[in-house]
Enzyme design. Structure first.
Site, PDB file in Angstrom:
ATOM      1  N   THR A 396       0.835  -1.207   0.000  1.00 21.01           N
ATOM      2  CA  THR A 396       0.000   0.000   0.000  1.00 21.01           C
ATOM      3  C   THR A 396       0.862   1.247   0.000  1.00 21.01           C
ATOM      4  OG1 THR A 396      -1.754  -1.151   1.148  1.00 21.01           O
ATOM      5  CG2 THR A 396      -1.744   1.205   1.416  1.00 21.01           C
ATOM      6  N   GLU A 433      -7.028  -7.845  -3.271  1.00 16.63           N
ATOM      7  CA  GLU A 433      -7.725  -7.218  -2.129  1.00 16.63           C
ATOM      8  C   GLU A 433      -8.737  -8.135  -1.451  1.00 16.63           C
ATOM      9  OE1 GLU A 433      -6.680  -4.212  -0.113  1.00 16.63           O
ATOM     10  OE2 GLU A 433      -6.331  -3.941  -2.244  1.00 16.63           O
ATOM     11  N   ASP A 436      -8.551  -9.484   2.007  1.00 18.51           N
ATOM     12  CA  ASP A 436      -8.891  -8.669   3.185  1.00 18.51           C
ATOM     13  C   ASP A 436     -10.258  -9.060   3.763  1.00 18.51           C
ATOM     14  OD1 ASP A 436      -6.588  -7.241   3.424  1.00 18.51           O
ATOM     15  OD2 ASP A 436      -7.404  -5.331   2.765  1.00 18.51           O
ATOM     16  N   SER A 460     -11.102  -2.773   5.287  1.00 14.14           N
ATOM     17  CA  SER A 460      -9.742  -2.237   5.163  1.00 14.14           C
ATOM     18  C   SER A 460      -9.276  -1.683   6.505  1.00 14.14           C
ATOM     19  CB  SER A 460      -9.746  -1.123   4.125  1.00 14.14           C
ATOM     20  OG  SER A 460      -8.519  -0.436   4.132  1.00 14.14           O
ATOM     21  N   SER A 461      -7.960  -1.463   6.587  1.00 15.53           N
ATOM     22  CA  SER A 461      -7.383  -0.746   7.729  1.00 15.53           C
ATOM     23  C   SER A 461      -6.934   0.652   7.320  1.00 15.53           C
ATOM     24  CB  SER A 461      -6.155  -1.484   8.241  1.00 15.53           C
ATOM     25  OG  SER A 461      -6.507  -2.750   8.671  1.00 15.53           O
TER      26      SER A 461
HETATM   27  N1  GLU Z   1      -5.141  -4.142   2.059  1.00 17.74           N
HETATM   28  C1  GLU Z   1      -4.917  -3.497   3.305  1.00 17.74           C
HETATM   29  C2  GLU Z   1      -6.098  -2.684   3.721  1.00 17.74           C
HETATM   30  O1  GLU Z   1      -6.850  -2.264   2.925  1.00 17.74           O
HETATM   31  C3  GLU Z   1      -3.762  -2.589   3.250  1.00 17.74           C
HETATM   32  C4  GLU Z   1      -2.517  -3.315   3.012  1.00 17.74           C
HETATM   33  C5  GLU Z   1      -1.330  -2.540   3.418  1.00 17.74           C
HETATM   34  O2  GLU Z   1      -1.353  -1.447   3.834  1.00 17.74           O
HETATM   35  O3  GLU Z   1      -0.258  -3.029   3.336  1.00 17.74           O
HETATM   36  O4  GLU Z   1      -6.264  -2.445   4.867  1.00 17.74           O
END
Ligand code: GLU
Length: 578
Positions: A396, A433, A436, A460-461
């Site tokens: 990301t 994705e 997740d 997501s985070s």
């Molecule tokens: N796919 C993760 C999310 O949407 C983020 C992955 C990352 O930050 O490395 O939370």
């Protein structure tokens, strides 16, 4: 649950450890913002200086923060292909000078055919590494729809102009950085999953091309040219979706049905921003399907009754309090957050001050909470979801743009794991994705909120965040990459700036404590927190684990109307003034 969680986290975190300290690649233009200098005008902070430079070029051409953010996202697709791109999705948080905040959800969606047992093959649940490569993990990409919506509603420059720097980088070439090299080395199976990936990034001996090699990606240049000339629908109708469908349905492993109709139906969505207050500051971030806003705001709010400023950054008690608050907010996050278009998410309840005051009362400065579970925020009384483990990775990129009229954008863009699913379409990687989602739809007889469903967006985070001062003016725009550690990084940055009065650059240099809602807490390996392990143990944290966390944050702060950039010292990122 503890062991399962630790096992899930271990592999990606170790992979990240190999690629954090690097010499940054040179941007096309100087000067580079430092922690000391403040600049009038606009600024862009990104994980790669060539991408920050792409954004800054837009500002210099009279573009605004939205134009700069889109150009940065496109350039990152080229120069940081391991992290984000047009084959993935993201979240866009914008404010104008008057402090009016909007958020746009460009999260990937599961194909209509997806179902809760999507990640079961022959009745058996795939492991995370088995699920990543190939078609099963690919969601319909959202970044181009997000960019189109943001540009239509907030942009200023012509659409095609935003593509020029990214096209040039793809056509003329970009040098492999130490970080990209490290990622190619440790993730060779995914990056080199297809012949296109191998031809772009590996030599005939199967080794990654050395640092400094000029890589040209003419297929990507052509894709970007088509999008620039044909407009964003070019991504969702015609040759491009046909190519995506062909890759996903004919993937050498995990082929899955995705249709052109799935891609044509994609829409970026307006979401209501979630905001809370912390010591008189207003903190706004991304709500569901992201868990960013609720986790960041709830953690900070529960800390408000403690004087972190007086304790200071060298106090183990301060870090103990941060960890305890995080344990509580992540426990809620793990149980309740998912795509609110599919399941009821008590997001407002999770940041309700009265609820958080009760949760905060569980925190004792002298002692660890023996076992943490999710609470019952307002709106969650009838919800009986299971408590799944987390398995998020770190492919990301976060970037921040501010223009000279005071518009600001905090945008996190992702393809999920490094190099996403490994599948490539005409020069870009397709995301993974969908991993997740919680791959197991049910635990202990209870359904999981974040289970796979057709058309749903995985939780997501990502936490693109804006912080406004007591005077109502923007003080800090910040975000990070690093899977589930993202809220922890943003929380640490905000505490550094507000409680410890640090320049944002120094706040991003602070170590990270990561307490994801279980009894184990992780501290950044090699950081000053390691010396605090005995003190943390004395407070009752039996399970303090030093870990190479995948940390990479970017920020810009505003001081009396001038800008000061910040980029994670662990990364190749830089901030570049207009
Ligand atoms: N796919 C993760 C999310 O949407 C983020 C992955 C990352 O930050 O490395 O939370």
């Amino acid at each position: 649950m503890k062991t399962r969680f630790a096992a899930l986290l271990l592999a990606p975190l170790l992979a990240a450890a190999c690629s954090t300290t690097n010499t940054p690649p040179a941007a096309a233009s100087a000067p580079v913002a430092t922690s000391a200098a403040v600049y009038p005008g606009g600024m862009v902070s990104a994980a790669d200086p060539r991408a920050a430079d792409a954004g800054t070029q837009m500002l210099r051409q009279g573009g605004n923060a939205t134009d700069a953010a889109i150009a940065t996202m496109l350039a990152l697709s080229v120069v940081e292909p391991q992290s984000s791109g047009i084959g993935g999705g993201g979240f866009f948080v914008e404010t104008d000078a008057a402090g009016h905040v909007v958020t746009i959800d460009g999260r990937e969606t599961a194909p209509a055919a997806a179902h809760p047992h999507w990640f079961f093959k022959d009745g058996k649940l795939l492991s995370f590494p088995e699920a990543v490569p190939g078609g099963t993990s690919v969601g319909v990409p959202g970044n181009m729809a997000l960019a189109a919506k943001a540009h239509k509603e907030h942009g200023k420059l012509p659409w095609a102009t935003l593509f020029a720097p990214a096209i040039k980088l793809a056509r003329d070439g970009f040098e492999i950085t130490p970080r990209l090299y490290g990622m190619l080395k440790t993730n060779a199976k995914v990056a080199g999953f297809t012949s296109e990936g191998r031809a772009l990034f590996y030599g005939t001996d199967g080794e990654p091309l050395p640092v400094g090699t000029l890589v040209k990606n003419p297929a990507m240049a052509t894709t970007l040219e088509a999008l620039a000339a044909g407009g964003p629908r070019t991504f969702y109708e015609g040759a491009n979706p046909r190519a995506i469908v062909a890759r996903v349905t004919n993937a050498p492993v995990n082929p899955e049905p995705m249709t052109e109709a799935d891609i044509a139906a994609y829409a970026a969505k307006d979401r209501a921003p979630l905001c809370g207050t912390y010591r008189g500051y207003k903190v706004c971030s991304m709500g569901p399907p992201s868990s960013g806003a609720t986790t960041v705001i709830a953690t900070l709010k529960m800390l408000e009754r403690f004087d972190l400023g007086a304790l200071g950054k060298d106090s183990p008690v301060a870090w103990h309090l941060i960890a305890e608050s995080m344990r509580l907010s992540y426990a809620d996050r793990n149980r309740y957050t998912a795509d609110s278009d599919f399941v009821p998410v008590p997001a407002e309840g999770m940041i309700d001050p009265a609820y958080l005051a009760k949760r905060s009362a569980l925190i004792d400065p002298g002692k660890t909470i023996s076992s943490v579970t999710a609470g019952t925020p307002p709106g969650a009384e009838k919800l009986a979801w299971a408590d799944p483990a987390m398995a998020e990775e770190h492919g990301t990129s976060h970037f921040v743009t501010i223009d000279r009229t005071g518009n600001a954008v905090s945008y996190t863009s992702t393809i999920e794991s490094p190099f996403g699913s490994g599948l490539m379409v005409d020069g870009y990687f397709l995301n993974n994705e969908l991993t997740d989602f919680d791959m197991n739809p049910e635990l202990d007889g209870r359904q999981v909120a974040n289970r796979v469903e057709g058309g749903k967006r995985p939780r997501s985070s990502m936490s693109p965040t804006l912080v406004f001062g007591p005077d109502g003016k923007l003080r800090l725009a910040v975000g990070a990459a690093g899977g589930a550690t993202i809220p922890a990084q943003v929380i640490r940055a905000i505490i550094g700036v507000i409680d410890w009065n640090m320049p944002a650059q120094d706040a991003l240099g602070l170590p990270v404590i990561f307490a994801p809602g279980i009894d184990t807490i992780f501290i950044e390996q090699g950081s000053s927190l390691e010396a605090m392990i005995p003190a943390l143990r004395a407070l009752g944290h039996d399970q303090v684990v030093p870990r190479a966390l995948p940390l990479k944050a970017n920020a810009i702060e505003v001081i009396d109307g001038a800008l000061r950039g910040a980029a994670d010292p662990r990364s190749e990122g830089q901030a570049i003034p207009e």
